[in-house]
Design a protein around this motif. Structure first.
Motif, PDB file in Angstrom:
ATOM      1  N   GLN A   7       1.238   0.062   0.473  1.00 62.17           N
ATOM      2  CA  GLN A   7       1.801   0.978  -0.189  1.00 62.17           C
ATOM      3  C   GLN A   7       2.429  -0.196  -1.754  1.00 62.17           C
ATOM      4  O   GLN A   7       3.509  -0.706  -1.014  1.00 62.17           O
ATOM      5  CB  GLN A   7       3.010   1.661  -0.493  1.00 62.17           C
ATOM      6  N   VAL A   8       1.956  -0.739  -2.981  1.00 63.61           N
ATOM      7  CA  VAL A   8       2.493  -0.816  -3.473  1.00 63.61           C
ATOM      8  C   VAL A   8       2.309  -0.142  -5.104  1.00 63.61           C
ATOM      9  O   VAL A   8       1.392  -0.116  -5.720  1.00 63.61           O
ATOM     10  CB  VAL A   8       1.354  -3.030  -3.724  1.00 63.61           C
ATOM     11  N   THR A   9       3.291  -0.431  -5.308  1.00 63.93           N
ATOM     12  CA  THR A   9       4.111  -0.084  -6.738  1.00 63.93           C
ATOM     13  C   THR A   9       4.963  -0.949  -7.712  1.00 63.93           C
ATOM     14  O   THR A   9       5.562  -1.389  -7.294  1.00 63.93           O
ATOM     15  CB  THR A   9       4.987   1.196  -6.054  1.00 63.93           C
ATOM     16  N   ALA A  10       3.466  -0.250  -8.655  1.00 62.09           N
ATOM     17  CA  ALA A  10       4.657  -1.809  -9.814  1.00 62.09           C
ATOM     18  C   ALA A  10       5.871  -0.174 -11.068  1.00 62.09           C
ATOM     19  O   ALA A  10       5.510   0.435 -11.579  1.00 62.09           O
ATOM     20  CB  ALA A  10       3.537  -2.482 -10.397  1.00 62.09           C
ATOM     21  N   TYR A  11       6.288  -0.849 -11.317  1.00 56.41           N
ATOM     22  CA  TYR A  11       6.977  -0.837 -11.831  1.00 56.41           C
ATOM     23  C   TYR A  11       7.367  -1.556 -13.379  1.00 56.41           C
ATOM     24  O   TYR A  11       8.153  -2.547 -13.201  1.00 56.41           O
ATOM     25  CB  TYR A  11       8.457  -0.425 -11.803  1.00 56.41           C
ATOM     26  N   LEU A  40       9.381   8.082  -3.582  1.00 57.80           N
ATOM     27  CA  LEU A  40       8.298   7.361  -3.587  1.00 57.80           C
ATOM     28  C   LEU A  40       7.719   8.050  -4.507  1.00 57.80           C
ATOM     29  O   LEU A  40       8.096   8.864  -5.658  1.00 57.80           O
ATOM     30  CB  LEU A  40       7.139   7.955  -2.406  1.00 57.80           C
ATOM     31  N   PRO A  41       6.533   7.171  -5.387  1.00 55.19           N
ATOM     32  CA  PRO A  41       6.476   7.184  -6.664  1.00 55.19           C
ATOM     33  C   PRO A  41       5.640   8.585  -6.902  1.00 55.19           C
ATOM     34  O   PRO A  41       6.060   8.594  -8.244  1.00 55.19           O
ATOM     35  CB  PRO A  41       4.731   6.407  -6.949  1.00 55.19           C
ATOM     36  N   GLY A  42       5.724   9.460  -5.706  1.00 56.37           N
ATOM     37  CA  GLY A  42       5.312  11.081  -6.299  1.00 56.37           C
ATOM     38  C   GLY A  42       6.215  11.818  -6.236  1.00 56.37           C
ATOM     39  O   GLY A  42       6.691  12.619  -7.237  1.00 56.37           O
ATOM     40  N   GLY A  43       8.298  10.964  -6.705  1.00 56.33           N
ATOM     41  CA  GLY A  43       9.392  12.138  -6.486  1.00 56.33           C
ATOM     42  C   GLY A  43       9.677  12.578  -5.502  1.00 56.33           C
ATOM     43  O   GLY A  43      11.219  12.649  -5.729  1.00 56.33           O
ATOM     44  N   GLU A  83       0.784   2.855  -9.163  1.00 54.30           N
ATOM     45  CA  GLU A  83       0.294   3.046  -7.454  1.00 54.30           C
ATOM     46  C   GLU A  83      -0.958   1.732  -7.727  1.00 54.30           C
ATOM     47  O   GLU A  83      -1.720   2.393  -7.703  1.00 54.30           O
ATOM     48  CB  GLU A  83       0.655   3.899  -7.239  1.00 54.30           C
ATOM     49  N   ALA A  84      -0.247   0.942  -7.205  1.00 53.94           N
ATOM     50  CA  ALA A  84      -1.322  -0.813  -6.803  1.00 53.94           C
ATOM     51  C   ALA A  84      -2.328  -0.287  -5.709  1.00 53.94           C
ATOM     52  O   ALA A  84      -3.638  -1.176  -6.045  1.00 53.94           O
ATOM     53  CB  ALA A  84      -0.987  -1.935  -7.446  1.00 53.94           C
ATOM     54  N   PHE A  85      -1.227  -0.309  -4.775  1.00 57.47           N
ATOM     55  CA  PHE A  85      -2.262  -0.016  -3.534  1.00 57.47           C
ATOM     56  C   PHE A  85      -1.824   1.019  -2.192  1.00 57.47           C
ATOM     57  O   PHE A  85      -0.786   1.219  -3.017  1.00 57.47           O
ATOM     58  CB  PHE A  85      -2.342  -1.488  -2.893  1.00 57.47           C
ATOM     59  N   ASP A  86      -2.738   1.322  -1.786  1.00 56.54           N
ATOM     60  CA  ASP A  86      -1.855   2.852  -0.446  1.00 56.54           C
ATOM     61  C   ASP A  86      -3.425   2.548   0.421  1.00 56.54           C
ATOM     62  O   ASP A  86      -4.106   3.240   0.220  1.00 56.54           O
ATOM     63  CB  ASP A  86      -1.808   3.795  -1.048  1.00 56.54           C
ATOM     64  N   ASP A  87      -2.851   1.507   1.553  1.00 59.03           N
ATOM     65  CA  ASP A  87      -3.966   1.543   2.173  1.00 59.03           C
ATOM     66  C   ASP A  87      -3.471   0.455   3.474  1.00 59.03           C
ATOM     67  O   ASP A  87      -2.775  -0.108   3.447  1.00 59.03           O
ATOM     68  CB  ASP A  87      -5.520   0.824   1.798  1.00 59.03           C
ATOM     69  N   VAL A  88      -4.530   1.149   4.680  1.00 62.45           N
ATOM     70  CA  VAL A  88      -3.959  -0.470   5.663  1.00 62.45           C
ATOM     71  C   VAL A  88      -4.466  -1.877   5.375  1.00 62.45           C
ATOM     72  O   VAL A  88      -5.742  -1.781   5.557  1.00 62.45           O
ATOM     73  CB  VAL A  88      -5.179   0.749   7.597  1.00 62.45           C
ATOM     74  N   LEU A  89      -3.709  -2.217   6.029  1.00 58.34           N
ATOM     75  CA  LEU A  89      -4.340  -3.904   6.027  1.00 58.34           C
ATOM     76  C   LEU A  89      -3.983  -4.638   7.479  1.00 58.34           C
ATOM     77  O   LEU A  89      -2.896  -4.452   8.305  1.00 58.34           O
ATOM     78  CB  LEU A  89      -3.086  -4.421   5.024  1.00 58.34           C
ATOM     79  N   ARG A 147       5.515  -1.564   0.223  1.00 60.90           N
ATOM     80  CA  ARG A 147       6.821  -0.775   1.550  1.00 60.90           C
ATOM     81  C   ARG A 147       5.417  -0.257   2.604  1.00 60.90           C
ATOM     82  O   ARG A 147       4.225  -0.124   2.522  1.00 60.90           O
ATOM     83  CB  ARG A 147       6.725   0.733   0.702  1.00 60.90           C
ATOM     84  N   THR A 148       5.891  -0.785   3.673  1.00 58.47           N
ATOM     85  CA  THR A 148       5.434  -0.053   5.357  1.00 58.47           C
ATOM     86  C   THR A 148       6.455   0.397   5.502  1.00 58.47           C
ATOM     87  O   THR A 148       8.042   0.742   5.378  1.00 58.47           O
ATOM     88  CB  THR A 148       5.203  -1.423   6.512  1.00 58.47           C
ATOM     89  N   THR A 149       6.450   1.212   6.889  1.00 57.45           N
ATOM     90  CA  THR A 149       7.488   2.043   7.718  1.00 57.45           C
ATOM     91  C   THR A 149       8.295   1.611   7.424  1.00 57.45           C
ATOM     92  O   THR A 149       9.906   2.293   7.922  1.00 57.45           O
ATOM     93  CB  THR A 149       6.030   3.140   8.440  1.00 57.45           C
TER      94      THR A 149
END
Length: 339
Positions: free
Chosen positions: A282-286, A20-23, A298-304, A327-329
Motif C-alpha cells: 500500500q502506497v499513500t501520499a500525505y 490506515l488511510p480510512g482511519g 491512496e496511490a496504490f494498493d495491490d500485490v507486487l 506499507r506491507t504486513t
C-alpha cells in the motif's frame, strides 16, 4: 516424502501496526518467525497477513506451551496431528483463517508436511492445500535447539517510545494512536530527570520538528549516560499516520535481508520501491497545506512481485511539502517527496 534435509531457524519479525488511510488501526505484533533454508517461511506464502504462534505479547505460560507444542511434547490442537503455523494477527479465532501443517517425528527428525489454509476443525487439502510448500525435514538436534533457546531467553522487544516536541495536541494524538496499535508512548519536554532504568525501557525517541538542537543533544546525552541504545526519529511533519509509520520503521530491528520492503524513494510524481518477495503493498501520499490541513491520497494498493517497481503519484497529492508511506504486513517505509 523427500529425504532431503531443510535447515530450521528462528528470527524476530513484526506485523507492522499503523493508522490506515480510512482511519482504521492495524495492531503492531512482534513474533518469532520460522526460517527454512535461510528464508522466512512466511515469505513463501505470498500475500498473507499473519503471525506465528510465538508472539512476544502473549503470556509467558502460553508462549512456553506453544514451544512445547511445536516440540511435540503436547497433543496436536487440531485434527489429524495439525498445528497452527501462522494465524490471524488480530485474534486467535480459527474462523479468521490460519496456515496449518502436520508436524510429526520420523526417527530423530521432525517433519512439517501438508500445509493448508484452514478455517474449520478439519483441513481440506485438495481445496485449500499449499501444494508447492513442503514437506520439510529438519534434523532433530537443530530443531530442538532453536526452539528450546526461546525458553532460556524469550524475546523482549521494547515497545515504548518517548515523544519530545512542542505541539502538545499533536503529541497527544500521536501517543493515543501508538497506544491503540500496541506501542507504549510517553510525552516529555526532555529526559533530564527520567531515571536511567526507565530510559533503558524505550526502543525509540521521536523529536518534533520544532525541537532545537540543544534540547536534542541533552536528550541524547541522558540516554548515553543511562547506557540505553534507542532509535532516533526526526519527525517529518505533524501528521499522525506519517509519524506512526516513521516510528514503526525505527522500531523494526529485522535485518534488511529478511524484510519484504527494503527501499522507498519519491521524486516528483513517481515513487520507486523494492520488495524481496511477492506481497501486498500500500502506497499513500500525505501533504499539509498552508492552512495546516492534511491531505491524504491512496496511490496504490495491490500485490507486487519481487523486484523494483515504479508507482505513479497524483501530482496534486505531491505538490509542495509532501511525503509517501509504503506499507506491507511486515513493515513500513517513509520518504519525503523531492522535486
Amino acid at each position: 516424502m523427500s529425504a532431503e534435509y531443510a535447515t530450521f531457524g528462528l528470527a524476530p519479525a513484526i506485523r507492522a501496526g499503523g493508522v490506515l488511510p480510512g482511519g482504521d488501526y492495524q495492531v503492531h505484533r512482534d513474533f518469532v518467525d520460522f526460517v527454512v533454508d535461510g528464508r522466512p517461511l512466511l515469505f513463501q506464502l505470498s500475500d498473507l497477513d499473519a503471525v506465528s504462534p510465538l508472539a512476544s505479547d502473549i503470556p509467558p505460560a502460553i508462549f512456553t506451551a506453544q514451544v512445547h507444542s511445536l516440540l511435540l511434547e503436547a497433543d496436536a490442537p487440531l485434527e489429524g496431528g495439525r498445528y497452527v503455523i501462522y494465524g490471524c494477527p488480530e485474534c486467535e479465532d480459527l474462523s479468521c483463517g490460519a496456515v496449518t501443517a502436520v508436524i510429526e517425528k520420523d526417527g530423530d527428525d521432525f517433519v512439517w508436511r501438508d500445509f493448508a489454509w484452514q478455517t474449520r476443525e478439519r483441513a481440506d487439502l485438495e481445496l485449500n492445500g499449499y501444494h508447492g510448500i513442503g514437506p520439510f525435514r529438519f534434523r532433530g538436534d537443530a530443531y530442538r535447539s532453536a526452539l528450546t533457546s526461546l525458553l532460556d531467553s524469550p524475546a523482549a522487544p521494547r515497545h515504548r517510545v518517548l515523544l519530545i516536541g512542542s505541539r502538545v495536541a499533536v503529541l497527544a494524538r500521536l501517543a493515543a494512536a501508538l497506544r491503540t496499535i500496541g506501542i507504549g508512548a510517553e510525552i516529555a519536554y526532555d529526559a533530564t530527570d527520567v531515571p536511567a532504568e526507565e530510559l533503558r525501557g524505550y526502543g525509540a525517541v521521536a523529536f518534533g520538528r520544532a525541537v532545537g538542537e540543544p534540547r536534542r543533544a541533552a536528550v541524547r546525552e541522558a540516554f548515553a549516560r543511562a547506557g540505553a541504545e534507542v532509535a532516533w526519529v526526526d519527525g517529518l511533519a505533524p501528521i499522525v499516520p506519517l509519524l506512526v509509520a516513521q516510528i514503526e520503521d525505527a522500531l523494526d530491528r529485522t535485518p534488511v535481508e529478511r524484510r519484504r520492503l527494503t527501499e522507498l524513494t519519491a521524486v516528483g510524481d513517481t515513487a520507486e520501491l523494492e520488495v524481496t518477495s511477492t506481497c501486498r503493498v500500500q502506497v499513500t501520499a500525505y501533504r499539509q497545506d498552508r492552512l495546516h490541513r492534511v491531505h491524504v491520497h491512496e496511490a496504490f494498493d495491490d500485490v507486487l512481485a519481487a523486484g523494483r517497481h515504479r508507482i505513479a503519484l497524483d501530482p496534486r497529492a505531491t505538490k509542495g511539502e509532501s511525503f509517501v508511506v509504503a506499507r506491507t504486513t511486515g513493515g513500513a517505509l517513509v520518504a519525503a517527496v523531492t522535486h
